[in-house]
Design a protein around this motif. Structure first.
Motif, mmCIF file in Angstrom:
data_model
loop_
_atom_site.group_PDB
_atom_site.id
_atom_site.type_symbol
_atom_site.label_atom_id
_atom_site.label_comp_id
_atom_site.label_asym_id
_atom_site.label_seq_id
_atom_site.Cartn_x
_atom_site.Cartn_y
_atom_site.Cartn_z
ATOM 1 N N THR A 1 -18.727 38.374 7.926
ATOM 2 C CA THR A 1 -19.248 39.542 7.190
ATOM 3 C C THR A 1 -20.749 39.717 7.336
ATOM 4 O OG1 THR A 1 -19.554 38.297 5.149
ATOM 5 C CG2 THR A 1 -17.423 39.368 5.464
ATOM 6 N N ASN B 1 -20.881 48.702 11.421
ATOM 7 C CA ASN B 1 -19.645 49.257 11.973
ATOM 8 C C ASN B 1 -19.316 48.654 13.336
ATOM 9 O OD1 ASN B 1 -18.369 51.228 10.098
ATOM 10 N ND2 ASN B 1 -20.436 52.065 10.095
ATOM 11 N N LEU C 1 -10.096 48.846 8.587
ATOM 12 C CA LEU C 1 -11.444 48.285 8.430
ATOM 13 C C LEU C 1 -12.446 49.346 7.965
ATOM 14 C CD1 LEU C 1 -11.521 46.123 11.655
ATOM 15 C CD2 LEU C 1 -11.350 45.297 9.315
ATOM 16 N N ILE D 1 -12.574 43.278 4.296
ATOM 17 C CA ILE D 1 -12.369 42.192 5.250
ATOM 18 C C ILE D 1 -11.726 40.984 4.564
ATOM 19 C CG2 ILE D 1 -13.614 40.498 6.679
ATOM 20 C CD1 ILE D 1 -15.400 42.868 7.528
ATOM 21 N N VAL E 1 -13.809 51.867 9.625
ATOM 22 C CA VAL E 1 -14.899 52.070 10.580
ATOM 23 C C VAL E 1 -15.394 53.508 10.404
ATOM 24 C CG1 VAL E 1 -15.515 52.200 13.015
ATOM 25 C CG2 VAL E 1 -13.934 50.432 12.224
ATOM 26 N N ILE F 1 -22.453 43.176 6.961
ATOM 27 C CA ILE F 1 -21.433 44.109 6.487
ATOM 28 C C ILE F 1 -21.650 44.400 5.010
ATOM 29 C CG2 ILE F 1 -18.948 44.240 6.010
ATOM 30 C CD1 ILE F 1 -18.453 43.477 8.794
ATOM 31 N N ALA G 1 -17.192 47.080 2.334
ATOM 32 C CA ALA G 1 -16.408 46.724 3.511
ATOM 33 C C ALA G 1 -16.096 45.235 3.538
ATOM 34 C CB ALA G 1 -17.150 47.127 4.780
ATOM 35 N N GLN H 1 -19.841 45.586 13.979
ATOM 36 C CA GLN H 1 -19.245 44.305 13.591
ATOM 37 C C GLN H 1 -17.766 44.501 13.252
ATOM 38 O OE1 GLN H 1 -20.209 41.395 13.918
ATOM 39 N NE2 GLN H 1 -19.610 40.043 12.264
ATOM 40 N N LYS H 2 -17.461 45.613 12.612
ATOM 41 C CA LYS H 2 -16.061 45.876 12.268
ATOM 42 C C LYS H 2 -15.222 46.076 13.537
ATOM 43 C CE LYS H 2 -17.205 48.350 8.053
ATOM 44 N NZ LYS H 2 -17.000 49.638 7.380
#
Ligand SMILES: Nc1ncnc2c1ncn2[C@@H]1O[C@H](COP(=O)(O)OP(=O)(O)OP(=O)(O)O)[C@@H](O)[C@H]1O
Ligand SMILES: [Mg+2]
Length: 508
Positions: free
Chosen positions: A429, A406, A388, A440, A390, A432, A436, A408-409
């Protein structure tokens, strides 16, 4: 002789640097803001946007560099210092007190007094005046907990106006607003601009940035990547400066070979929309999007499947087996995972490390004979952080210290590492960045290829259209139609999202 400056910027930031343990959040950043202009600040998750704004608003202090307001160097020791200089920040995660009224929130800590007592009438009167200025017809006595996110956002703006802010900073204000609420907000922003207020606007939605901004400042990895003005503000330029590479093919959905029915829902009624029965199925390896306007009942469907809300009636079958989910624990046991839309409330434990959060939902898988398997936990967390992307110095740092995107990730990582049969994603998302997002989307595509059934809610039509094999459209708690991938057009979705089911479009 140097050329005379055209006009004194309202805000001038020079050589700002700021580090946290193991992270250089900002390095030698420069930015300026004129009176009555909208400046957008964009950049990938963790680029340093919020940190810069917190420095400008007196929440944090820079390690070096200067901030000048109307030509005068300032040094803010606190938020109220910044407010005195006319700078107000509306945080990425809203900061209102839920259990207080609108008026009490607007004047919190600065209550007008009369004969030593809080002057409630003045609070009411003044609050009403500020609400009116931004076109909000709400009673100042309303509790904040009864407001929509959009209305709360507006209350934050009213609060900023009440301190006579000349610089208003908005950190991702539209990330949880409906399209209509966003439009309202844009009108308010334009109106404030015409009144001479300077706005700093942060968003990952580049279309908004293009629509609103007079100028844009782009950050990349804590450094200034460039400034753009007027016609230079194009999608291509923004992405190139932000990401440093072209992100052209954002969506890539591999055609799916129809698998078995993974989940089947029959006659499901939720307490929010008791009058409607929902019927649908999702197959293994299939990605199904749920489209609809904010408030259409999409989140309720996911929450009910996850056992977070009790259904009024109906049946859920997972791989043919009838399921009684009365709590998320049951759902997790049956292989259902939910990535909620509100990461702060339901997604992660901010005080735990990234690694602890990631292993939270899958603990029973890494635990052997009642003992934690730390090696497995470590490997899993490292894998997820890499997949992901991060952005963190280590996965042993506190999740609350990550940038919003991040975090959220990490929520995603937590549920993905569970390897569920059915993955429910609510606005996956949100907040995001574009680079990124692509990761996803690819991950969702890959998970589907592994046979996971994915049901996701999104307000971004592009995302719905780009990823879904099939789309279920909801309107006011009712499924108004279903479209297969080859039937997907923006117009077809919007038509179904804005009207009641008619005999013609209800299948089955
Ligand atoms: N209090 C803190 N302690 C430690 N590190 C922090 C702290 N605040 C921010 N950081 C780190 O500083 C970097 C910049 O974070 P920041 O929140 O400014 O990013 P952002 O551009 O706002 O990202 P997003 O788009 O995800 O909101 C990140 O690597 C973040 O983890
Ligand atoms: Mg941020």
């Amino acid at each position: 002789m140097p050329a005379a400056p055209q006009s004194q910027p309202r805000l001038q930031v020079e050589g700002i640097s700021k580090s946290f343990p193991g992270v250089r959040a900002l390095q030698n950043v420069e930015m300026h803001l004129q009176q009555g202009e909208v400046l957008s600040v964009v950049g990938e998750n963790g680029a340093g946007k919020s940190t810069l704004m917190k420095i400008l608003a007196g929440v944090q202090r820079q390690d070096s560099g200067s901030v000048r307001v109307d030509g005068k160097t300032v040094s803010f020791a606190s938020v109220s210092d910044a407010m005195d200089a006319g700078i107000a920040l509306i945080h990425q995660e809203l900061n209102l007190a839920d259990n207080l009224t609108i008026g009490a929130n607007i004047f919190l800590g600065r209550e007008p007094r009369r004969l030593g007592l809080i002057d409630e009438r003045a609070i009411h009167r003044e609050s009403a005046r500020f609400l009116k200025r931004i076109g909000l017809s709400l009673d100042p006595g309303t509790l904040v907990q009864d407001l929509t996110t959009g209305q709360q956002q507006m209350v934050e703006i009213a609060k900023a106006l009440s301190i006579d802010a000349r610089v208003l900073i908005m950190d991702e204000p539209t990330s949880s607003l409906s399209a209509a609420e966003s439009e309202r907000l844009f009108d308010v922003i334009r109106d404030l601009r015409s009144q001479g207020v300077s706005i700093v606007y942060i968003s990952h939605r580049l279309a908004e940035v293009q629509e609103l901004s007079d100028r844009v400042t782009v950050l990349r990895d804590g450094e200034l990547a460039g400034h753009l003005a007027e016609d230079q503000i194009t999608h291509g330029n923004l992405v190139r400066l932000m990401v440093g590479r072209d992100v052209s093919r954002v969506f890539s959905r591999t055609p799916f070979p129809a698998g078995k029915v993974a989940v089947e829902v029959r006659g499901l009624r939720t307490s929010t929309w008791p009058a409607h029965e929902l019927n649908f199925a999702v197959h293994s390896g299939e990605i199904v999007g749920i489209a609809g306007l904010v408030g259409a009942g999409r989140t309720e469907v996911l929450r009910t499947l996850f056992g977070a809300d009790a259904p009024l009636s109906g049946e859920i079958r997972i791989r043919g087996q009838k399921l009684t989910v009365t709590s998320p624990v049951d759902a997790i046991e049956s292989g259902i995972a939910l990535v909620p839309e509100d990461r702060k409330q339901q997604g992660v434990v901010l005080d735990m490390t990234i690694r602890e959060n990631i292993s939270l939902a899958s603990i029973h898988r890494t635990a052997r004979s009642g003992f934690m398997n730390f090696a497995a936990e470590r490997r899993q967390s490292a894998d997820m952080c890499e997949q992901l992307r991060v952005k963190a110095p280590a996965d042993t740092i506190r999740t609350g210290n990550l940038s919003g995107g991040n975090q959220q990730k990490v929520v995603l990582g937590k549920w993905l590492s569970m390897k569920p049969h059915l993955l429910l994603l609510d606005e996956p998302t949100r907040g995001i960045d574009i680079g990124a997002k692509q990761e996803i989307y690819q991950l969702m595509d890959r998970l589907a290829a592994e046979g996971i059934a994915i049901l996701f809610v999104s307000s971004e039509l592009e995302e719905i259209m780009g990823l879904s094999d099939r789309v279920i459209i909801m309107h006011e708690g009712c499924i108004t139609g279903e479209l297969s991938r080859d039937q997907l057009t923006e117009q077809a979705i919007m038509t179904l999202a804005t009207r009641q089911a008619s005999a013609a479009n209800v299948q089955n």
